[in-house]
Write an enzyme that holds these catalytic residues in place. Structure first.
Site, PDB file in Angstrom:
ATOM      1  N   VAL A 698      -0.263  -1.375  -6.768  1.00 12.63           N
ATOM      2  CA  VAL A 698       1.090  -1.250  -6.238  1.00 12.63           C
ATOM      3  C   VAL A 698       2.028  -2.146  -7.033  1.00 12.63           C
ATOM      4  CG1 VAL A 698       2.563  -1.466  -4.214  1.00 12.63           C
ATOM      5  CG2 VAL A 698       0.176  -0.763  -3.941  1.00 12.63           C
ATOM      6  N   ASP A 816      -8.267   4.732   5.663  1.00  7.37           N
ATOM      7  CA  ASP A 816      -8.306   3.357   5.155  1.00  7.37           C
ATOM      8  C   ASP A 816      -7.347   2.483   5.967  1.00  7.37           C
ATOM      9  OD1 ASP A 816      -9.120   1.227   3.622  1.00  7.37           O
ATOM     10  OD2 ASP A 816      -7.840   1.699   1.913  1.00  7.37           O
TER      11      ASP A 816
END
Length: 995
Positions: A698, A816
């Site tokens: 990210v 997740d």
């Protein structure tokens, strides 16, 4: 001295009350008591001064051949006892007269020891609903007289011992709700004495039902739900002529329903749902004269529904989600017991039986998504029991029966997308138990009756796309439970009632495409839960109220096609809108700076007074365009030539770099934004990395316009041996991202756009300035995260997941869920993020096909996922339960402090040992919130139950969290933190342990 001793002896002999001595069985029971924790004092009455234990709680005695009272049975069911089974059996097994032992529903732990065989006199052994682990020892078969063995609702693993096949006296074998992870052994079908075999809800390896099943000729009940069965149902099943309950639902069975099933004359219940069975329902069903219930839904059955099946005295006929055709036989209406008829999502045609409901206590009728025609039968509620009437997506015509106006039992009415006409019966609007009314997509006329004031339980009112007229009655504002009001596409007139501001639960208000006039009512700031407001295409006027900017979760706003005037309130900049439209009004003045961008241009078109605020909003004059056009053509020709020359010269120098450049046509946007994709690409370097996970890195990207976005670059999923991604993989990615891009929820991180070309995949999300919950909670800043903030985060995240599971079509499984994937905005509002491994369930599916690898993060992965790699929403719920435990304890999911345990097992072990819950609560939290914290802790434990079926749905979790924060105790837990084995259904109801 001797004289005193003699006197004492004489006094004892002369005493009127003799001194008694507890017998040997009693002494052994006292030794059992010594190794048990008994917080409720259920064994307090066990008195060592009694002669025998026969009057003690849980103890039953009988008289033996020597005319002595001996212990025959011990029943400790639901005594809330804790202890280790090996110690208990060590002290109990020497009681040779003991024939029955039940420890059902306690907190007994450890394993079944080999010396269980010392209890040789036992005939009945019940250890269900405890915390037992490990494998079943082969020595259990040495208890030769055992007729009943119940080990259900525990955590047993491994394979079943072969010695079970030698237990010739065994009649009941209950092993359901465990973690057995080998195949179902064929030797079980050689125990011909069996009357009940229950193996449901285990994680067996793929197993077949062989012809040996026919050996169990004494079998009366077979329960094999969710056992990973494959292959066909064997013809030998017809030999089970004593069987009354045949349940092989939620498996992977294929092939036809065997015709031999019609020979099972004792059958009362057939459960075949959620398999892949094909072919027609076999002929000869009329032989099953005792049959009361059949559920073969969620298969691929073809053909028609047999008349002979409908002539049986059924109380439940469930065949939805198949490929059935033809008409529904009139004979189905003759059963005096029919209360449930669910046939939706087939291709059935014709009319419904005219006498349906006349002869039976019909409660649930759902024939949606078929091709039925004709009128709705008049007598559906003739017996006053009808609760659900679901007829959506058919071609029913005529009027809604007047008789439904007197059906006070009705709770849900869904008649959408038919050809119904006429007015809605007056009394139907105000039925006292109605929670859902849906008339969408018909040609209904008349008005919304003021009698709706009686429908105080209505939470959803869907009236769109009809011909309703008149005004919206003030009485709608009395429906304090109303969550959704959708009445678009009608002919409603008058003003928006001021009473609507009393609807503090309202989430959706859609009155678009009507003839409403006037302005928005005063007091709309009370709509704290409103996330969608659509008033487009009416005749509304006045100014847009600045109070709209105070609505905390509003993310869809459409006021287009009205006569609103004045300036756009600057307060609207407080909103976090996914979509908004103010076009075609009479607005003027300046556009608030946040929205004065080209990307929002279409949201303001048709407002002449806004032209100066944003260039290009006003149409250009035709003659000007004609004058400019020749010059534009010449300019284009000159520029094109220059670009061509420069391109040829620079080609050689830039060829390598250009070959690697991203194809901007591969970008796909989901929201309006005001930045260039090229900016994003140039900032994807290691310096901007703010996190990484299993699926990618990210990056934080600060754009030139001052905005900040988060960009996730997904890792390549192809192997080194395969240098090209398959077309299927690319298609799946695009389909999943397309689904995620349509999400509109305040607790889901917004996906701006994505890029997909070859092995490069980018996801551009809104940036969350407070980072992840995991980083905040488990850093030094976690100490400042007080309980109200943690509770709000828990509820926000739960609502986001509930939206994914229940409100998306198809449902989305995150796969997740963890603290690091719950991001926080500037006000600590939580949003679920990172859908890199999310999967969408196929329509009607309950589980995603097995995955080749385990997705998720250590410490958050549900135990059954590690064995089966099968995914459903229960996996997300387990992971979310871990997050709840993190919020309560302040501890990470994995830590050396736990030894070989994880957070879930550590908390469970502490509570099972009788330790006060305060021991596991984060000491940084204010003790004044202890009661509420304990409730959330119990919800976390319920979510992390090792058995998926015992975990509540996310919709139920949201409800329990709301109750936990509101002072009422959740019904899902027992005192002292021990979970009760309740199963929750989507409507919030609950049932006991029994199937």
């Amino acid at each position: 001295m001797w004289r005193n001793l003699l006197l004492l002896f004489l006094l004892v002999l002369g005493s009127s009350t003799p001194v008694l001595c507890l017998n040997q069985d009693g002494l052994r029971l006292l030794s059992v008591k010594a190794v048990l924790s008994d917080p409720d004092g259920n064994l307090a009455a066990w008195n060592s001064r009694d002669a025998t234990p026969c009057s003690w709680p849980a103890v039953t005695c009988t008289v033996n051949t020597q005319q002595q009272q001996v212990v025959d049975s011990l029943d400790f069911s639901s005594f809330n006892l804790a202890g280790d089974l090996p110690e208990i059996l060590t002290n109990l097994c020497p009681i040779h007269s003991l024939q029955s032992l039940s420890l059902y529903d306690n907190s007994i732990g450890s394993v079944i020891p080999d010396h269980v065989s010392d209890c040789r006199s036992l005939k009945r052994l019940n250890l269900s609903a405890n915390y037992l682990v490990g494998e079943i020892p082969g020595s259990i078969s040495d208890i030769r007289n055992l007729t009943s063995l119940d080990l259900s609702i525990n955590n047993f693993t491994g394979a079943l011992p072969a010695s079970l096949g030698a237990m010739e006296s065994l009649q009941q074998l209950w092993l359901f709700n465990n973690l057995f992870n080998e195949t179902i052994p064929s030797f079980l079908f050689n125990i011909t004495s069996l009357r009940e075999l229950k193996l449901a809800y285990n994680i067996f390896q793929p197993s077949r039902l062989g012809p040996e099943l026919g050996n169990l000729t004494n079998l009366e009940e077979l329960w094999l739900t969710d056992c990973n069965l494959i292959g066909e149902i064997p013809d030998t099943v017809g030999k089970l002529t004593r069987l009354w309950n045949f349940d092989v639902s939620v498996n992977h069975l294929t092939g036809p329903i065997p015709s031999s099933i019609t020979e099972m004359r004792s059958l009362q219940q057939i459960e075949l749902y959620q398999n892949s069975l094909t072919g027609e329902i076999p002929q000869g069903m009329s032989k099953l004269t005792k049959l009361r219930r059949i559920d073969a839904s969620g298969n691929r059955l073809t053909g028609s529904i047999p008349d002979e099946l409908c002539r049986l005295e059924l109380d439940s006929l469930i065949l939805f989600d198949n490929l059935l055709t033809g008409e529904l036989p009139e004979s189905v209406a003759t059963s005096p017991y029919l209360y449930e008829l669910r046939l939706f999502n087939n291709s059935l045609s014709g009319t419904l039986p005219s006498q349906l409901g006349s002869n039976s206590p019909l409660k649930h009728l759902d024939v949606s998504q078929n091709q039925f025609t004709g009128s709705i039968p008049e007598n559906l509620c003739a017996n006053g029991e009808l609760e659900e009437l679901l007829l959506i997506d058919n071609s029913f015509s005529g009027t809604i029966p007047e008789s439904l106006a007197q059906c006070r039992s009705l709770r849900r009415v869904r008649l959408g997308n038919n050809k119904l006409t006429g007015a809605v019966p007056e009394g139907l609007w105000g039925l006292p138990h109605l929670s859902l009314i849906e008339f969408v997509g018909n040609s209904l006329t008349g008005g919304i009756s003021s009698s709706i004031r009686g429908g105080l339980n209505i939470s959803v009112l869907r009236l769109s796309d009809n011909k309703f007229s008149g005004s919206v009655p003030e009485e709608v504002g009395l429906l304090r439970e109303l969550v959704e009001l959708s009445a678009s596409g009608n002919m409603l007139s008058g003003g928006i009632p001021g009473t609507l501001v009393n609807l503090d639960q309202l989430g959706t208000l859609d009155l678009s495409s009507n003839q409403l006039s006037g302005g928005l009512p005063a007091g709309i700031e009370s709509w704290k839960k409103l996330y969608e407001l659509n008033l487009a295409n009416n005749m509304l006027s006045g100014e847009i109220p600045g109070e709209l900017g105070s609505l905390p979760v509003l993310n869809y706003l459409d006021l287009s096609g009205n006569e609103f005037s004045g300036e756009i309130p600057t307060e609207l900049q407080k909103l976090k809108l996914n979509s908004f439209n103010f076009s075609n009004n009479r607005l003027s003045g300046d556009i608030p700076p946040l929205y004065a961008k080209k990307s929002y241009r279409e949201s303001f078109l048709g407002n002449p007074g806004l032209c100066k605020a944003m260039a290009g909003l006003c149409p250009e004059k035709t003659e000007n365009k004609k004058q400019i056009l020749p010059w534009m053509l010449w300019l284009i020709f000159i520029v094109t030539g220059a670009v061509l020359i420069v391109g040829v010269v620079a080609f050689y120098f830039n060829y390598t770099k250009a070959r690697k450049a991203l194809n901007m046509s591969k970008w796909k946007s989901f929201h309006k934004y005001d930045f260039s994709e090229f900016e994003i690409i140039s900032c994807l370097n290691e310096e901007n990395v703010i996190g990484s996970g299993a699926s990618g890195k990210v990056h934080k990207v600060v754009l030139s316009n001052g905005e900040t976005v988060a960009v996730k670059k997904l890792y390549r999923t192809k192997s080194k041996k395969d240098e090209s991604l398959s077309d299927t993989e690319n298609h799946n990615f695009e389909a999943e991202v397309e689904t995620l891009g349509k999400i509109r929820h305040k607790n889901i991180v917004r996906l701006w756009c994505c890029y997909n070309k070859g092995d490069c995949k980018l996801l551009v999300y809104e940036y969350m300035p407070k980072g992840s919950l995991g980083d905040l909670l488990h850093s030094s800043k976690g100490c400042s995260l007080d309980w109200p903030a943690r509770y709000k985060i828990a509820l926000d995240a739960a609502e986001g997941l509930s939206y994914l599971h229940h409100d998306c079509n198809p449902p989305i499984i995150h796969r997740d869920v963890k603290a690091n994937n719950i991001l926080l905005d500037g006000e600590l509002g939580a949003r679920v993020s990172d859908f890199g491994v999310a999967k969408a369930l196929a329509s009607g599916s309950k589980a995603i096909e097995s995955m080749s690898i385990i997705a998720g993060s250590c410490g958050y992965i549900a135990p059954e996922y590690a064995y089966t790699l099968r995914v459903n929403e229960k996996s997300d719920i387990y992971s979310f339960g871990v997050v709840l435990l993190e919020l309560v304890t302040g501890k990470p999911p994995l830590d050396p402090e736990y030894g070989e345990k994880d957070l879930v097992k550590w908390v469970s072990a502490v509570i099972s040992n009788g330790t006060d819950m305060a021991y596991v609560i984060d000491p940084n939290l204010d003790s004044s919130h202890k009661e509420e914290i304990c409730r959330v802790l119990n919800i976390g434990l319920l979510c992390t139950n090792s058995l998926p079926i015992n975990r509540p749905s996310m919709r139920k979790v949201v409800k329990m969290l709301q109750e936990a924060g509101g002072g009422s105790r959740s019904r899902s837990v027992k005192k002292d933190g021990k979970l009760s084995p309740y199963y929750y259904y989507e409507d919030g109801s609950e049932s006991g342990v029994a199937p």
